[in-house]
Write a protein that holds these residues in place. Sequence first.
Motif, PDB file in Angstrom:
ATOM      1  N   VAL A 195      36.357  24.768 -37.591  1.00 49.78           N
ATOM      2  CA  VAL A 195      36.673  25.772 -38.182  1.00 49.78           C
ATOM      3  C   VAL A 195      37.673  26.146 -39.539  1.00 49.78           C
ATOM      4  CG1 VAL A 195      35.877  27.970 -39.166  1.00 49.78           C
ATOM      5  CG2 VAL A 195      34.590  26.670 -36.301  1.00 49.78           C
ATOM      6  N   TRP A 196      38.815  26.163 -39.190  1.00 52.11           N
ATOM      7  CA  TRP A 196      39.692  26.311 -39.982  1.00 52.11           C
ATOM      8  C   TRP A 196      40.090  25.449 -40.805  1.00 52.11           C
ATOM      9  CZ3 TRP A 196      44.558  23.409 -41.052  1.00 52.11           C
ATOM     10  CH2 TRP A 196      45.473  23.781 -41.587  1.00 52.11           C
ATOM     11  N   PHE A 197      40.233  23.619 -40.897  1.00 53.02           N
ATOM     12  CA  PHE A 197      39.374  22.908 -41.287  1.00 53.02           C
ATOM     13  C   PHE A 197      38.412  23.016 -42.595  1.00 53.02           C
ATOM     14  CE2 PHE A 197      38.747  18.288 -42.832  1.00 53.02           C
ATOM     15  CZ  PHE A 197      39.714  18.303 -43.429  1.00 53.02           C
ATOM     16  N   ILE A 198      37.306  23.660 -42.309  1.00 52.67           N
ATOM     17  CA  ILE A 198      36.287  23.923 -43.198  1.00 52.67           C
ATOM     18  C   ILE A 198      36.151  24.857 -44.139  1.00 52.67           C
ATOM     19  CG2 ILE A 198      33.636  23.735 -43.106  1.00 52.67           C
ATOM     20  CD1 ILE A 198      33.784  22.474 -40.170  1.00 52.67           C
ATOM     21  N   ARG A 199      37.273  25.629 -43.522  1.00 54.26           N
ATOM     22  CA  ARG A 199      37.160  26.713 -44.213  1.00 54.26           C
ATOM     23  C   ARG A 199      38.268  26.424 -45.630  1.00 54.26           C
ATOM     24  NH1 ARG A 199      38.663  32.675 -41.121  1.00 54.26           N
ATOM     25  NH2 ARG A 199      38.510  32.857 -43.231  1.00 54.26           N
ATOM     26  N   LEU A 200      38.993  25.338 -44.916  1.00 52.37           N
ATOM     27  CA  LEU A 200      40.097  24.518 -45.543  1.00 52.37           C
ATOM     28  C   LEU A 200      39.340  24.052 -47.131  1.00 52.37           C
ATOM     29  CD1 LEU A 200      43.606  25.139 -47.006  1.00 52.37           C
ATOM     30  CD2 LEU A 200      43.667  23.556 -45.680  1.00 52.37           C
ATOM     31  N   VAL A 201      39.011  23.443 -46.689  1.00 54.15           N
ATOM     32  CA  VAL A 201      38.271  22.722 -47.442  1.00 54.15           C
ATOM     33  C   VAL A 201      37.022  23.120 -48.534  1.00 54.15           C
ATOM     34  CG1 VAL A 201      36.448  20.445 -48.301  1.00 54.15           C
ATOM     35  CG2 VAL A 201      38.425  20.505 -46.262  1.00 54.15           C
ATOM     36  N   GLN A 202      36.504  24.207 -47.972  1.00 52.89           N
ATOM     37  CA  GLN A 202      35.575  25.235 -48.699  1.00 52.89           C
ATOM     38  C   GLN A 202      36.109  26.009 -50.187  1.00 52.89           C
ATOM     39  OE1 GLN A 202      33.101  27.321 -45.753  1.00 52.89           O
ATOM     40  NE2 GLN A 202      31.444  25.611 -45.761  1.00 52.89           N
ATOM     41  N   ALA A 203      37.173  26.304 -49.256  1.00 52.43           N
ATOM     42  CA  ALA A 203      38.432  27.216 -50.451  1.00 52.43           C
ATOM     43  C   ALA A 203      39.211  26.446 -51.576  1.00 52.43           C
ATOM     44  CB  ALA A 203      39.661  27.636 -49.537  1.00 52.43           C
ATOM     45  N   ALA A 204      39.352  25.335 -50.630  1.00 51.93           N
ATOM     46  CA  ALA A 204      39.829  24.283 -52.152  1.00 51.93           C
ATOM     47  C   ALA A 204      38.447  23.730 -53.002  1.00 51.93           C
ATOM     48  CB  ALA A 204      40.665  22.907 -51.392  1.00 51.93           C
ATOM     49  N   ASP A 205      37.558  23.779 -52.103  1.00 56.70           N
ATOM     50  CA  ASP A 205      36.156  23.102 -53.776  1.00 56.70           C
ATOM     51  C   ASP A 205      36.373  24.480 -54.104  1.00 56.70           C
ATOM     52  OD1 ASP A 205      36.783  20.726 -52.072  1.00 56.70           O
ATOM     53  OD2 ASP A 205      34.993  21.166 -50.807  1.00 56.70           O
ATOM     54  N   ASN A 206      35.834  25.863 -53.751  1.00 60.78           N
ATOM     55  CA  ASN A 206      35.298  27.234 -54.298  1.00 60.78           C
ATOM     56  C   ASN A 206      37.008  27.598 -55.372  1.00 60.78           C
ATOM     57  OD1 ASN A 206      32.870  26.994 -53.166  1.00 60.78           O
ATOM     58  ND2 ASN A 206      33.352  28.427 -51.655  1.00 60.78           N
ATOM     59  N   SER A 207      37.472  26.635 -55.815  1.00 60.74           N
ATOM     60  CA  SER A 207      39.078  27.104 -56.777  1.00 60.74           C
ATOM     61  C   SER A 207      38.516  27.130 -57.848  1.00 60.74           C
ATOM     62  CB  SER A 207      40.054  26.972 -55.931  1.00 60.74           C
ATOM     63  OG  SER A 207      40.263  25.242 -56.050  1.00 60.74           O
ATOM     64  N   ASP A 208      39.109  27.891 -58.896  1.00 60.26           N
ATOM     65  CA  ASP A 208      39.401  27.666 -60.104  1.00 60.26           C
ATOM     66  C   ASP A 208      40.053  26.452 -60.726  1.00 60.26           C
ATOM     67  OD1 ASP A 208      39.526  27.676 -62.704  1.00 60.26           O
ATOM     68  OD2 ASP A 208      40.013  29.459 -63.499  1.00 60.26           O
ATOM     69  N   PRO A 209      39.756  25.057 -61.397  1.00 59.97           N
ATOM     70  CA  PRO A 209      40.484  23.680 -61.252  1.00 59.97           C
ATOM     71  C   PRO A 209      41.444  24.215 -62.070  1.00 59.97           C
ATOM     72  CG  PRO A 209      37.971  23.614 -62.051  1.00 59.97           C
ATOM     73  CD  PRO A 209      38.434  25.000 -61.338  1.00 59.97           C
ATOM     74  N   ASN A 210      41.663  25.649 -62.753  1.00 58.02           N
ATOM     75  CA  ASN A 210      42.921  25.912 -64.268  1.00 58.02           C
ATOM     76  C   ASN A 210      43.885  26.819 -63.271  1.00 58.02           C
ATOM     77  OD1 ASN A 210      41.393  24.671 -65.933  1.00 58.02           O
ATOM     78  ND2 ASN A 210      40.075  26.535 -66.736  1.00 58.02           N
ATOM     79  N   ASN A 211      43.798  26.753 -61.532  1.00 50.79           N
ATOM     80  CA  ASN A 211      44.097  27.729 -61.518  1.00 50.79           C
ATOM     81  C   ASN A 211      44.446  27.268 -60.182  1.00 50.79           C
ATOM     82  OD1 ASN A 211      45.941  29.794 -59.820  1.00 50.79           O
ATOM     83  ND2 ASN A 211      44.925  30.648 -59.735  1.00 50.79           N
ATOM     84  N   PRO A 212      45.910  26.345 -59.941  1.00 53.95           N
ATOM     85  CA  PRO A 212      45.927  26.037 -58.383  1.00 53.95           C
ATOM     86  C   PRO A 212      46.551  26.083 -57.181  1.00 53.95           C
ATOM     87  CG  PRO A 212      47.787  25.868 -60.274  1.00 53.95           C
ATOM     88  CD  PRO A 212      46.861  25.661 -61.228  1.00 53.95           C
ATOM     89  N   TYR A 213      46.373  27.637 -57.537  1.00 59.17           N
ATOM     90  CA  TYR A 213      46.917  28.531 -56.548  1.00 59.17           C
ATOM     91  C   TYR A 213      45.785  29.237 -55.577  1.00 59.17           C
ATOM     92  CZ  TYR A 213      48.604  32.128 -53.619  1.00 59.17           C
ATOM     93  OH  TYR A 213      48.575  33.073 -52.632  1.00 59.17           O
ATOM     94  N   VAL A 214      45.748  28.957 -54.024  1.00 62.18           N
ATOM     95  CA  VAL A 214      44.647  29.077 -53.757  1.00 62.18           C
ATOM     96  C   VAL A 214      44.796  30.273 -52.215  1.00 62.18           C
ATOM     97  CG1 VAL A 214      42.237  27.981 -52.201  1.00 62.18           C
ATOM     98  CG2 VAL A 214      43.474  27.306 -53.771  1.00 62.18           C
ATOM     99  N   ASP A 215      44.769  31.335 -52.103  1.00 63.64           N
ATOM    100  CA  ASP A 215      44.948  31.818 -51.387  1.00 63.64           C
ATOM    101  C   ASP A 215      43.919  31.915 -50.381  1.00 63.64           C
ATOM    102  OD1 ASP A 215      46.042  34.645 -49.816  1.00 63.64           O
ATOM    103  OD2 ASP A 215      44.748  36.115 -51.151  1.00 63.64           O
ATOM    104  N   ILE A 216      45.152  31.429 -49.439  1.00 65.53           N
ATOM    105  CA  ILE A 216      44.745  30.793 -47.507  1.00 65.53           C
ATOM    106  C   ILE A 216      45.846  31.209 -47.326  1.00 65.53           C
ATOM    107  CG2 ILE A 216      43.754  28.568 -48.588  1.00 65.53           C
ATOM    108  CD1 ILE A 216      46.348  27.912 -47.328  1.00 65.53           C
TER     109      ILE A 216
END
Length: 310
Positions: free
Chosen positions: A208-229
């Motif tokens: 579940v953690w890995f799936i959520r991590l992939v989803q957060a990376a896909d939904n992140s802003d391409p211009n902002n490399p920072y993802v709040d995980i």
Amino acid sequence: MQPYPVPHQPGPYQPLPVIPRYRPLKPVAIVSIVLMGLTAVAAVVQSVLMWLSYDEVKRLVYGLLTEDEINSNVEAIAGAGPFLNLVSYLLIGTGIAFMIWLWQARENADFLSSPFAPRPAVPADPIRGPHRRAAGWIVGSWFCPIVQFWYPLQIVQDITTASEPPEQPGAGRSGRMRLLVSGWWATWTGFWVIVVGGGSFAAISFIVWFIRLVQAADNSDPNNPYVDIYDMQDFMVRVALAVDIGFSVAAVLLIVAGVAAALMMLRITQWQHSRATAPPPMQWPARPPEPPRYAPRAQPPGPGFPSYGP
């Protein structure tokens, strides 16, 4: 005229009855108890190693480890994986040794209830015998779903009752033996529930953690490399803490189960050995009947011959 001889027609094959016999349980019991002790010690060491590596796991989850630290501390972060394999191998060896002891104890119980025993015991149910389950359940009950939660307990209870000394009726159902048998089964079942359930929980949580991590990376802003995980990282740290706590509790249950099983096995082994090696009861010859205390005296015959004259 003599009749023609009829050739002999062999009847259906009748297998010879299996005669029960007694086999000493002490060597197998000692091997099983030693393996139980080694397994408990290995589980305690594994639990300590898991707690020692907990800080490394936290740093890995939060991304605080450098590449060199990751490469050099993989075994420490994993909680000494080879030692965990050692615990698994010891558990398998202990299970095999205990199964051999249980099978021989069941055969000895059948011998003690047969006419071949020095002092045969009559089972409470002469038709069914001293056991509620067939011999095949000695092994199958541990792997059959659902019934594996009470069939092995019934098998051990029946062996305990059938092994009790004749001069101590009810010893197999006494409070001490019931506490040993029930305590062993409760702690052993609790150990496996925690190990299997905790392992499944950890695996599902990681997926579940890995799936959520992939989803957060896909939904992140391409211009902002920072993802709040941070929330996901905190979740995995709590999972690691729960795994360490669960394995520590399982190690304690394993120790209690090993002590109870050792005492139970030694008691049953002693009972069966005493009954199998005890001399049969002496059969005193029947006492001859005593003559009557006041028997009539025999009258001596009178002198001469009887007279038939007037």
